[in-house]
Motif scaffolding. Structure first.
Motif, PDB file in Angstrom:
ATOM      1  N   ALA A  78       0.824  -1.210   0.000  1.00 41.95           N
ATOM      2  CA  ALA A  78       0.000   0.000   0.000  1.00 41.95           C
ATOM      3  C   ALA A  78       0.860   1.264   0.000  1.00 41.95           C
ATOM      4  N   GLN A  79       2.032   1.213   0.623  1.00 45.38           N
ATOM      5  CA  GLN A  79       2.927   2.374   0.667  1.00 45.38           C
ATOM      6  C   GLN A  79       4.375   1.879   0.612  1.00 45.38           C
ATOM      7  N   PRO A  80       4.943   1.732  -0.588  1.00 48.60           N
ATOM      8  CA  PRO A  80       6.298   1.171  -0.747  1.00 48.60           C
ATOM      9  C   PRO A  80       7.388   1.958  -0.029  1.00 48.60           C
ATOM     10  N   HIS A  81       7.143   3.239   0.273  1.00 49.11           N
ATOM     11  CA  HIS A  81       8.190   4.048   0.891  1.00 49.11           C
ATOM     12  C   HIS A  81       8.418   3.749   2.368  1.00 49.11           C
ATOM     13  N   ILE A  82       7.687   2.777   2.930  1.00 47.53           N
ATOM     14  CA  ILE A  82       7.977   2.370   4.311  1.00 47.53           C
ATOM     15  C   ILE A  82       9.029   1.271   4.345  1.00 47.53           C
ATOM     16  N   SER A  83       9.406   0.727   3.202  1.00 42.13           N
ATOM     17  CA  SER A  83      10.364  -0.384   3.186  1.00 42.13           C
ATOM     18  C   SER A  83      11.759   0.095   3.556  1.00 42.13           C
ATOM     19  N   GLY A  84      12.552  -0.815   4.097  1.00 41.48           N
ATOM     20  CA  GLY A  84      13.936  -0.486   4.448  1.00 41.48           C
ATOM     21  C   GLY A  84      14.036   0.467   5.616  1.00 41.48           C
ATOM     22  N   SER A  85      15.158   1.159   5.687  1.00 39.27           N
ATOM     23  CA  SER A  85      15.413   2.051   6.817  1.00 39.27           C
ATOM     24  C   SER A  85      14.589   3.327   6.740  1.00 39.27           C
ATOM     25  N   GLY A  86      14.342   3.810   5.529  1.00 36.89           N
ATOM     26  CA  GLY A  86      13.617   5.060   5.350  1.00 36.89           C
ATOM     27  C   GLY A  86      14.511   6.253   5.132  1.00 36.89           C
ATOM     28  N   ILE A  87      15.805   6.104   5.390  1.00 29.73           N
ATOM     29  CA  ILE A  87      16.728   7.234   5.234  1.00 29.73           C
ATOM     30  C   ILE A  87      16.894   7.638   3.768  1.00 29.73           C
ATOM     31  N   GLN A  89      14.686   7.413   1.520  1.00 31.38           N
ATOM     32  CA  GLN A  89      13.438   8.087   1.173  1.00 31.38           C
ATOM     33  C   GLN A  89      13.432   9.532   1.678  1.00 31.38           C
ATOM     34  N   ILE A  90      13.994   9.752   2.851  1.00 30.77           N
ATOM     35  CA  ILE A  90      14.059  11.123   3.384  1.00 30.77           C
ATOM     36  C   ILE A  90      14.966  11.982   2.507  1.00 30.77           C
ATOM     37  N   LEU A 123      17.408  -6.324  12.431  1.00 34.89           N
ATOM     38  CA  LEU A 123      17.153  -4.991  11.904  1.00 34.89           C
ATOM     39  C   LEU A 123      17.286  -3.972  13.023  1.00 34.89           C
ATOM     40  N   GLY A 124      17.588  -2.728  12.665  1.00 33.01           N
ATOM     41  CA  GLY A 124      17.751  -1.672  13.653  1.00 33.01           C
ATOM     42  C   GLY A 124      16.541  -0.765  13.731  1.00 33.01           C
ATOM     43  N   ARG A 125      16.371  -0.126  14.881  1.00 29.44           N
ATOM     44  CA  ARG A 125      15.225   0.772  15.094  1.00 29.44           C
ATOM     45  C   ARG A 125      15.511   2.197  14.642  1.00 29.44           C
ATOM     46  N   GLU A 126      16.789   2.504  14.372  1.00 29.05           N
ATOM     47  CA  GLU A 126      17.175   3.905  14.148  1.00 29.05           C
ATOM     48  C   GLU A 126      16.657   4.456  12.823  1.00 29.05           C
ATOM     49  N   GLY A 127      16.740   3.668  11.730  1.00 29.52           N
ATOM     50  CA  GLY A 127      16.256   4.141  10.438  1.00 29.52           C
ATOM     51  C   GLY A 127      14.774   4.460  10.472  1.00 29.52           C
ATOM     52  N   PRO A 128      13.934   3.496  10.921  1.00 27.38           N
ATOM     53  CA  PRO A 128      12.515   3.809  11.071  1.00 27.38           C
ATOM     54  C   PRO A 128      12.248   4.983  12.011  1.00 27.38           C
ATOM     55  N   SER A 129      13.042   5.104  13.088  1.00 23.90           N
ATOM     56  CA  SER A 129      12.863   6.232  14.006  1.00 23.90           C
ATOM     57  C   SER A 129      13.142   7.550  13.305  1.00 23.90           C
ATOM     58  N   ILE A 130      14.161   7.565  12.454  1.00 24.84           N
ATOM     59  CA  ILE A 130      14.489   8.773  11.695  1.00 24.84           C
ATOM     60  C   ILE A 130      13.354   9.111  10.731  1.00 24.84           C
ATOM     61  N   GLN A 131      12.804   8.094  10.053  1.00 21.41           N
ATOM     62  CA  GLN A 131      11.707   8.370   9.120  1.00 21.41           C
ATOM     63  C   GLN A 131      10.434   8.785   9.855  1.00 21.41           C
ATOM     64  N   LEU A 132      10.192   8.210  11.026  1.00 22.98           N
ATOM     65  CA  LEU A 132       9.040   8.626  11.818  1.00 22.98           C
ATOM     66  C   LEU A 132       9.165  10.096  12.212  1.00 22.98           C
ATOM     67  N   GLY A 133      10.361  10.486  12.686  1.00 20.45           N
ATOM     68  CA  GLY A 133      10.587  11.877  13.054  1.00 20.45           C
ATOM     69  C   GLY A 133      10.455  12.810  11.862  1.00 20.45           C
ATOM     70  N   ALA A 134      11.007  12.390  10.716  1.00 21.84           N
ATOM     71  CA  ALA A 134      10.913  13.210   9.508  1.00 21.84           C
ATOM     72  C   ALA A 134       9.457  13.359   9.060  1.00 21.84           C
ATOM     73  N   GLY A 158      12.999  16.854  12.265  1.00 24.69           N
ATOM     74  CA  GLY A 158      12.322  15.641  12.702  1.00 24.69           C
ATOM     75  C   GLY A 158      13.205  14.412  12.583  1.00 24.69           C
ATOM     76  N   ALA A 159      13.979  14.345  11.490  1.00 23.06           N
ATOM     77  CA  ALA A 159      14.926  13.231  11.323  1.00 23.06           C
ATOM     78  C   ALA A 159      15.957  13.236  12.443  1.00 23.06           C
ATOM     79  N   SER A 160      16.462  14.418  12.766  1.00 22.31           N
ATOM     80  CA  SER A 160      17.433  14.556  13.852  1.00 22.31           C
ATOM     81  C   SER A 160      16.824  14.107  15.181  1.00 22.31           C
ATOM     82  N   ALA A 161      15.584  14.521  15.436  1.00 19.35           N
ATOM     83  CA  ALA A 161      14.907  14.136  16.674  1.00 19.35           C
ATOM     84  C   ALA A 161      14.706  12.628  16.752  1.00 19.35           C
ATOM     85  N   GLY A 162      14.375  12.007  15.621  1.00 18.58           N
ATOM     86  CA  GLY A 162      14.160  10.563  15.604  1.00 18.58           C
ATOM     87  C   GLY A 162      15.403   9.783  15.991  1.00 18.58           C
ATOM     88  N   LEU A 163      16.548  10.176  15.429  1.00 17.24           N
ATOM     89  CA  LEU A 163      17.800   9.489  15.762  1.00 17.24           C
ATOM     90  C   LEU A 163      18.206   9.749  17.203  1.00 17.24           C
TER      91      LEU A 163
END
Length: 511
Positions: A78-87, A89-90, A123-134, A158-163
């Motif tokens: 439904a939303q391909p841009h959620i795949s991977g770390s997200g960085i 995409q940002i 897998l790590g939580r940091e990439g998704p956290s960065i995309q969530l913040g962004a 937001g990316a900075s805050a996520g990391l």
């Protein structure tokens, strides 16, 4: 003059306030995300201990795992841009090569990330956290009806805050945005990102406590006589880092051979993690617990090598399946294992004292991350903040520099930049392009410093429209002399933007 200065200070104050709001919301969201992953991972590790006593339940667990992978696959479809770390995409979003609706990415990344990372995959939580913040920054800019430049600043903050919230590393988070995402320095972007990172980190510290994420206790300073070993370690990490880059970028070619649609590749790691969890439940997850136990576990060279191969191969499988998850923490854990491997070898054959093993674990994390991400400042400060010690800046910097030089000589590029190039190359080029303004800095090593506008051969499909110098906007003409720290606003279109940036970097760098 005073009126202009007042207007400038007022602008900064507004950005500080907006960055603070983005940081607060990002800190709360990412802390919940991080807490959910930790709780779910701990629960699943206990579940595998139960399976060791009642192995027939593994059949039920395998079915649940497949259903979970399929559910996450539908989120990705439904939303391909959620795949991977997200960085990547940002970066694409900031360069206007990728466009998506922030909330559609936000909630799917949140749910998909918890299910994928919390299930014990490497897998790590940091990439998704960065995309969530962004995404929160992007949402804030939509709420404020921000102009394009402000939207990019809020996304960056937001990316900075996520990391910062993911790793309790606010300074490294700001450096990551400057060094890895933007590749340039903007005072307003830096200030807003710093405010967001500090506030998000404060929220995270309130939830998880003041103890650094990878605190390894007291460590001795490494004597200068061992710097020859650090030189060898840096070369070793640079070579293996380049290998990691190549393997990671080759993953789509291997996964494309699977007889299933790409959003559902996650079925493979969700099934393969079951035997790993059954026999080695303590190895599940991104790897932070492994880093904390490396020094005290007393692994032999043979076991360290097997551990590295297991985590290397399965982290590739986990990330290559397109599941929402990052590579920051897996890279750091692999670097720590390599540091332990090198340190144990030096202890057994080169007379290294055992209490210096921690040093090599920490130093190798920074060196390996530098070799793969080609962001040495971020690597050095990130590891420093995560271990809570500033006594190792010199060896961290030395090994990171050597690893950077080696991977550069081997033709390596920043991994997230390469992932973005691959992501953009898969997109269908639209027939109708839109005109956009890209920003390009005049840096100290640029041939543009001191050159007139007419003397430079500008790329095709471009028009220099404005030069930002200090707080002034200069309308350029042929005789305008460019200066270091100028920011050039260049008109082009969406189809040529990425090529124009690359051509400008190549043509303006002093040979």
């Amino acid at each position: 003059m005073l009126k202009k200065l007042y207007a400038t200070d007022q602008t900064r104050l507004f950005f500080i306030l907006k960055g603070g709001i983005v940081g607060l919301v990002s800190g709360i969201v990412v802390s919940i995300f991080r807490l959910a992953i930790e709780k779910m991972t701990a629960y699943i590790q206990e579940l595998y201990l139960f399976f060791q006593e009642e192995p027939l339940w593994l059949i039920v667990w395998a079915i649940l795992s497949v259903l979970t992978a399929i559910f996450v696959g539908y989120l990705i479809k439904a939303q391909p841009h959620i795949s991977g770390s997200g960085i990547p995409q940002i970066e694409g979003l900031l360069q206007e090569e990728i466009h998506y609706r922030w909330f559609q990415v936000f909630w799917r990344k949140f749910v998909g990330g918890i299910l994928s990372i919390g299930s014990g995959l490497f897998l790590g939580r940091e990439g998704p956290s960065i995309q969530l913040g962004a995404s929160i920054g992007q949402g804030a800019s939509s709420f404020y009806h921000s102009p394009k430049y402000e939207q990019k600043i809020l996304i960056s903050s937001g990316a900075s805050a996520g990391l910062a919230a993911a790793f309790n590393a606010p300074i490294a988070a700001v450096l990551f945005v400057v060094e890895e995402i933007h590749h340039t320095f903007s005072p307003l972007m830096w200030l807003t990102s710093l405010v967001s990172a500090i506030i998000a980190n404060f929220v995270s510290l309130y939830v998880f406590g003041l103890r650094p994420v990878l605190y390894l206790g007291h460590m001795h300073s490494l004597p200068l006589k061992y710097y020859s070993l650090l030189l060898i370690l840096g070369v070793f990490l640079g070579i293996l880092g380049r290998l990691y880059q190549k393997n990671l970028l080759d993953l789509p070619r291997w996964f494309n051979k699977l007889p299933m649609p790409s959003p559902f590749y996650g079925v493979v790691p969700f099934l393969l993690v079951i035997p790993i969890g059954f026999y080695f439940p303590q190895l599940l997850g991104g790897g932070n617990q492994i880093i904390l136990k490396l020094e005290e576990s007393g692994y032999s060279l043979y076991l360290l090598l097997l551990l590295f191969l297991l985590r290397y191969i399965f982290s590739m499988i986990s990330y290559g399946s397109n599941l929402p998850g990052g590579i920051f923490l897996p890279i750091l854990s692999l670097g720590a294992i390599l540091g332990a491997l090198f340190g144990v070898f030096a202890m057994e054959y080169l007379g290294l004292e055992g209490y210096y093993l921690k040093n090599f674990i920490i130093i190798a994390m920074a060196g390996y991350f530098t070799a793969i991400g080609k962001a040495p400042l971020t690597a050095i400060i990130l590891v420093t903040e995560m271990v809570g010690s500033i006594n190792h800046l010199m060896p961290l910097g030395f090994v990171s520099l050597i690893a950077y030089i080696v991977v550069d000589l081997l033709g390596g590029h920043p991994i997230y930049e390469s992932l973005l190039d691959r992501l953009v190359s898969y997109k269908k080029v639209a027939n109708n392009s839109e005109q956009i303004i890209i920003e390009f800095p005049v840096t100290a090593e640029s041939i543009l410093d001191g050159m007139s506008v007419r003397d430079f051969i500008w790329p095709k499909e471009t028009l220099l429209v404005t030069i930002k110098r200090d707080q002034q906007d200069i309308l350029p003409h042929g005789d305008t002399i460019l200066q270091m720290n100028d920011r050039l606003l260049i008109l082009t279109d969406t189809n040529h933007a990425n090529a124009v940036r690359k051509e400008l970097r190549k043509k303006t760098l002093i040979k």
